[in-house]
Design an enzyme around this catalytic site. Structure first.
Site, PDB file in Angstrom:
ATOM      1  N   SER A  11       0.884  -1.054   0.259  1.00 19.57           N
ATOM      2  CA  SER A  11       0.207   0.161  -0.051  1.00 19.57           C
ATOM      3  C   SER A  11       0.923   1.263  -0.058  1.00 19.57           C
ATOM      4  CB  SER A  11      -0.951  -0.218   1.389  1.00 19.57           C
ATOM      5  OG  SER A  11      -1.673  -1.074   1.331  1.00 19.57           O
TER       6      SER A  11
HETATM    7  N1  SAM Z   1      -1.044  -4.770   4.058  1.00 10.69           N
HETATM    8  C1  SAM Z   1      -0.108  -5.139   2.853  1.00 10.69           C
HETATM    9  C2  SAM Z   1       1.088  -4.472   3.178  1.00 10.69           C
HETATM   10  O1  SAM Z   1       1.235  -3.612   3.910  1.00 10.69           O
HETATM   11  O2  SAM Z   1       1.940  -4.667   2.162  1.00 10.69           O
HETATM   12  C3  SAM Z   1      -0.703  -4.475   1.679  1.00 10.69           C
HETATM   13  C4  SAM Z   1      -1.919  -5.446   1.222  1.00 10.69           C
HETATM   14  S1  SAM Z   1      -2.369  -5.502  -0.321  1.00 10.69           S
HETATM   15  C5  SAM Z   1      -3.037  -3.955  -0.728  1.00 10.69           C
HETATM   16  C6  SAM Z   1      -4.002  -6.423  -0.131  1.00 10.69           C
HETATM   17  C7  SAM Z   1      -3.379  -7.732   0.339  1.00 10.69           C
HETATM   18  O3  SAM Z   1      -4.828  -8.380   0.837  1.00 10.69           O
HETATM   19  C8  SAM Z   1      -3.043  -8.858  -0.815  1.00 10.69           C
HETATM   20  O4  SAM Z   1      -1.962  -9.151  -0.533  1.00 10.69           O
HETATM   21  C9  SAM Z   1      -4.127  -9.888  -0.943  1.00 10.69           C
HETATM   22  O5  SAM Z   1      -3.536 -11.124  -1.329  1.00 10.69           O
HETATM   23  C10 SAM Z   1      -4.765  -9.911   0.222  1.00 10.69           C
HETATM   24  N2  SAM Z   1      -6.189 -10.465   0.293  1.00 10.69           N
HETATM   25  C11 SAM Z   1      -7.298 -10.338  -0.533  1.00 10.69           C
HETATM   26  N3  SAM Z   1      -8.205 -10.951  -0.075  1.00 10.69           N
HETATM   27  C12 SAM Z   1      -8.124 -11.658   1.158  1.00 10.69           C
HETATM   28  C13 SAM Z   1      -8.579 -12.351   1.900  1.00 10.69           C
HETATM   29  N4  SAM Z   1      -9.775 -12.741   1.615  1.00 10.69           N
HETATM   30  N5  SAM Z   1      -8.164 -12.867   3.158  1.00 10.69           N
HETATM   31  C14 SAM Z   1      -6.708 -12.374   3.191  1.00 10.69           C
HETATM   32  N6  SAM Z   1      -5.904 -11.632   2.454  1.00 10.69           N
HETATM   33  C15 SAM Z   1      -6.660 -11.232   1.375  1.00 10.69           C
END
Ligand code: SAM
Length: 217
Positions: free
Chosen positions: A65
């Protein structure tokens, strides 16, 4: 790259200043942004981009992010030392590290195995005691609930009641909610057993939440 340098430290201090100018007021959050080496969580070949205020592609078609967004979500949660926090979407692990530096007890769940394993190994190398879980975070983690704070770092199609129900009384959840292009940042505070207060905090663009209560499987 797990080496820190004066140059990169300087860039981090600059990034914290930039984020302050964008409206983040919490001194502890700004301090955490200036302290956590974001380049540790970045793809190796692009370390020179780590201190730009941008989201960046990581493995599995996901993103780390934007630092402003990380700061905003963290500030909205008003993290206190000892808070039990659930993060949905571990991704690179950067947001977890920011929460950890603020003294939170962090549980982070990720659905993409490659990202889960990479973040888990990185936390171990950095000596950060973050609880990493592989699975579908759209259901929260009922068996570990209640939480003081819940942070969703993927865009959800709706505000999920089953997640707000996993908050302690006086707990807070922050989540981007909307369509696939744009989401409103929603902050929910649980004021009583069945009493919730909801406020909106600007528009953002996140990768979609997948899983049972997300956009698709
Ligand atoms: N917090 C992260 C960082 O600091 O790098 C950024 C996260 S990225 C914007 C969103 C993440 O949510 C992705 O890695 C994606 O695979 C995960 N994601 C999406 N749906 C999800 C779910 N149902 N359960 C767990 N993770 C999920």
């Amino acid at each position: 790259m797990l080496k820190d340098t004066y140059k990169l430290k300087g860039q981090r201090t600059q990034l914290a200043k930039e984020i302050k100018n964008l409206g983040i007021k919490s001194p502890t959050v700004l301090k955490a942004i200036a302290a956590v080496p974001r380049h540790f969580f970045f793809p190796n070949d692009f370390v020179d981009k780590a201190y730009e205020n941008i989201a960046f592609p990581i493995e599995g078609g996901q993103t780390i992010s934007q630092p402003y967004t990380v700061a905003k979500q963290t500030e909205l949660l008003n993290i206190q030392a000892g808070d039990k926090v659930l993060e949905i979407g571990t991704g690179s692990g950067y947001q977890s590290a920011i929460l950890k530096v603020l003294g939170a007890d962090v549980y982070t769940i990720e659905t993409v195995k490659e990202l889960h394993l990479k973040a888990k190994a990185l936390f171990a190398k950095l000596g950060l005691e973050v609880h990493t879980i592989l699975g579908d975070g759209s259901k929260g983690i009922p068996e570990l609930a209640p939480f003081d704070k819940i942070i969703m770092t993927a865009g959800a199609p709706s505000l999920l009641k089953l997640l707000t129900e996993q908050l302690k009384i006086n707990g807070k959840l922050v989540a981007p909610v909307g369509n696939l292009d744009v989401q409103k940042m929603i902050l929910v505070t649980r004021n009583g057993d069945k009493k919730y207060n909801e406020t909106e905090h600007g528009k953002f663009n996140f990768v979609p939440l997948t899983g049972t209560h997300g956009w698709h499987n």
